[in-house]
Design a protein around this motif. Structure first.
Motif, short mmCIF file in Angstrom:
data_model
loop_
_atom_site.label_atom_id
_atom_site.label_comp_id
_atom_site.label_asym_id
_atom_site.label_seq_id
_atom_site.Cartn_x
_atom_site.Cartn_y
_atom_site.Cartn_z
N GLN A 356 0.84 -1.22 0.00
CA GLN A 356 0.00 0.00 0.00
C GLN A 356 0.87 1.27 0.00
O GLN A 356 0.68 2.17 -0.80
N GLU A 357 1.90 1.29 0.89
CA GLU A 357 2.75 2.48 0.99
C GLU A 357 3.63 2.62 -0.24
O GLU A 357 3.84 3.73 -0.75
N SER A 358 4.12 1.47 -0.78
CA SER A 358 4.98 1.54 -1.97
C SER A 358 4.19 2.06 -3.16
O SER A 358 4.71 2.89 -3.93
N SER A 360 1.46 3.93 -3.07
CA SER A 360 1.09 5.33 -2.84
C SER A 360 2.31 6.24 -3.05
O SER A 360 2.20 7.30 -3.66
N ASN A 361 3.50 5.80 -2.62
CA ASN A 361 4.72 6.60 -2.83
C ASN A 361 5.03 6.72 -4.31
O ASN A 361 5.35 7.81 -4.80
N ALA A 362 4.95 5.58 -5.02
CA ALA A 362 5.29 5.61 -6.44
C ALA A 362 4.38 6.59 -7.16
O ALA A 362 4.84 7.42 -7.95
N ILE A 363 3.08 6.51 -6.86
CA ILE A 363 2.12 7.36 -7.59
C ILE A 363 2.26 8.83 -7.16
O ILE A 363 2.24 9.73 -8.00
N ARG A 364 2.46 9.05 -5.87
CA ARG A 364 2.55 10.44 -5.39
C ARG A 364 3.84 11.11 -5.81
O ARG A 364 3.88 12.29 -6.13
N HIS A 365 4.98 10.35 -5.73
CA HIS A 365 6.28 11.02 -5.91
C HIS A 365 6.96 10.74 -7.24
O HIS A 365 7.86 11.49 -7.62
N GLY A 366 6.61 9.62 -7.92
CA GLY A 366 7.44 9.22 -9.06
C GLY A 366 6.83 9.44 -10.44
O GLY A 366 7.54 9.34 -11.43
N PHE A 402 7.00 9.67 6.95
CA PHE A 402 6.82 8.60 7.92
C PHE A 402 6.50 7.28 7.26
O PHE A 402 6.56 6.23 7.88
N GLY A 403 6.15 7.37 5.98
CA GLY A 403 5.75 6.16 5.26
C GLY A 403 6.85 5.12 5.25
O GLY A 403 6.64 3.97 5.65
N LEU A 404 8.07 5.51 4.80
CA LEU A 404 9.17 4.55 4.70
C LEU A 404 9.59 4.07 6.08
O LEU A 404 9.85 2.88 6.29
MG MG Z 1 4.86 7.87 1.73
#
Ligand code: MG
Ligand code: ATP
Length: 453
Positions: A356-358, A360-366, A402-404
């Motif tokens: 879930q976090e991976s 969300s991170n990929a979509i939000r940041h990459g 805080f996600g990672l």
């Molecule tokens: Mg995150």
């Protein structure tokens, strides 16, 4: 018992034993010395007196001669000569040299024999009519000398031991004072002040202690800050979720409830006014509204309880998650290869949160075009890989969120390892986690997780 008292007690015992041993040796030595000195003095005295009375020319007046011999012993340190008349009366006696610093009587009694050494002089015939002469060895001067030596040794020993004691006391006191700093620092940590640090200590030997303590305090401080931040984030997320829930219920449920109420009132009205043919469409509208509310309620329940989502199995829950993102980012393509094997809680929940976090991170940041999710079970280990072809970690990215950190904490708590890094050959980020099934507890957990840009 304190170290200082123990040291003082040990040194005092050494002092007492040394004193007792030294005194015994000195006593033996003094006894021997007094006896030898008295015997030597006696033999010299006998020899001197014998020579004096052997001189025939002087024997013209034997009485005078004998008195002169007695006088010769005046001022002697060890021998007293006594001249007796024919009936044992004392005719003359020499005066012994009085000691400058006489020994105390107890010491004198301790080192001298009960009977003094006394010898009758063997006088030639010419002196027989006058009487007799004795030589008596008096050890007072010798004992006084031994006493003065003994006292000097005692004083030197006392000064020596006092200095040793004082030095040891001072050394231990100064050596312990840096330890007191460390103890204070430990009290600070015990009291919750994790900013406490130990300043450089005076002794090189204590440097590892200071270094270890400061590292421990820094890690505790870091962990506390991180915990506080995670806690704040949890509270914020809760608040946001509640607000979103309230908004959802308000926007998605309240109007439909209102419309259901309104439709029900109209149905009653239609029935009263005999317009029964209008009831059907209103009842259909009520059914539609109820279906909408049921769907929405299910969504809300899924969001509230991911555990319930996991009842579908991990693969089902991840499909659901991917469906969620597909609905919002239709341009994104996903590659999903998730094992159908059931692992069970709590590992399912950990795996789900990592994915879930991976995602969300990929979509939000990459801004990726494709994301691949692979979950496999290999020899009692779960291997999770989530990779995207987005921009990857930028060199000047801001501080970690805080996600990672939360992801790593979760994986570590079940004894797993997680690595998050830029892909080696292509652009994008790859998150890899390796979790043992039925593995270590959080106490034994691995420290090997890492994030690298
Ligand atoms: Mg995150
Ligand atoms: N797949 C990714 N692609 C590009 N950058 C990423 C990726 N994953 C993480 N990052 C970078 O790492 C940073 C830390 O991520 P992390 O998940 O810890 O925090 P966050 O997503 O910014 O905030 P939070 O997760 O707390 O809401 C991000 O801000 C981002 O700069």
């Amino acid at each position: 018992m304190s170290i200082q008292s123990r040291l003082v007690a040990s040194l005092t015992i050494v002092l007492i034993v040394s004193l007792a041993f030294g005194s015994a040796l000195t006593y033996e030595h003094v006894l021997d010395k007094v006896r030898t000195e008295m015997q030597a003095a006696m033999s010299v005295g006998l020899h001197t007196a014998g020579n004096a009375v052997d001189d025939r020319e002087e024997a013209i007046d034997p009485a005078k001669r004998l008195r002169l011999v007695v006088d010769d012993f005046n001022g002697d340190r060890h021998l007293r000569a006594t001249l007796f008349g024919p009936h044992g009366e004392v005719l003359a006696r020499s005066q012994l040299l009085a000691p400058d610093d006489p020994a105390p009587s107890w010491f004198y009694r301790l080192v001298t024999a009960a009977e003094p050494l006394r010898t009758q002089l063997d006088l030639p015939f010419a002196f027989h009519s006058i009487g007799g002469m004795t030589l008596e060895a008096d050890p007072h001067n010798e004992v006084a000398e031994a006493w003065s030596d003994f006292r000097l040794t005692l004083i030197i020993m006392a000064v020596f031991f006092t200095l040793v004691l004082a030095l040891a006391f001072w050394t231990i006191r100064t050596a312990l004072s840096p330890l007191r700093d460390v103890c204070d620092a430990f009290s600070g940590i015990g009291g919750g002040d994790y900013a406490t640090r130990v300043a450089p200590l005076a002794y090189r030997e204590l440097e590892p202690l200071r270094y270890g303590f400061n590292i421990m305090a820094a890690r505790l401080e870091g962990m506390t800050t991180q915990n506080r931040a995670l806690h704040e984030q949890i509270v914020n997320v809760q608040e946001e979720e509640r607000a979103e829930l309230a908004r959802d219920l308000h926007d998605e449920v309240a109007p439909f409830l209102f419309s259901v109420g309104a439709d029900a009132a109209m149905i009653r009205q239609f029935l009263q006014t005999g317009m029964g043919d209008q009831v059907g469409p209103r009842a259909d509208a009520i059914s539609d509204a109820v279906r909408h509310m049921q769907r929405h309620l299910r969504d809300v329940l899924r969001r509230l309880a991911p555990g319930a989502l996991l009842d579908l199995g991990l693969a089902g829950a991840i499909d659901n998650l991917i469906g969620f993102w597909k609905a919002r980012r239709p341009e994104l393509s996903f590659g999903v290869d998730v094992t159908e094997e059931r692992i069970g809680l709590p590992l399912d929940a950990v795996v789900f949160r990592v994915v879930q976090e991976s995602l969300s991170n990929a979509i939000r940041h990459g801004q990726p075009a494709r994301i691949d999710v692979r979950i496999k079970i290999l020899e009692q280990r779960i291997r999770i890989v989530v990779e995207d072809d987005g921009s990857g970690f930028s060199k000047d990215r801001g501080p970690n969120g805080f996600g990672l950190a939360g992801m790593q904490e979760r994986v570590r708590s079940v004894g797993g390892v997680v690595t998050i890094r830029n892909r080696a050959s292509r652009q994008g980020v790859i998150v890899e986690a390796d979790i043992p099934i039925g593995g270590k507890s959080s106490l034994e957990r691995s420290e090997a997780s890492s994030i690298s840009a």
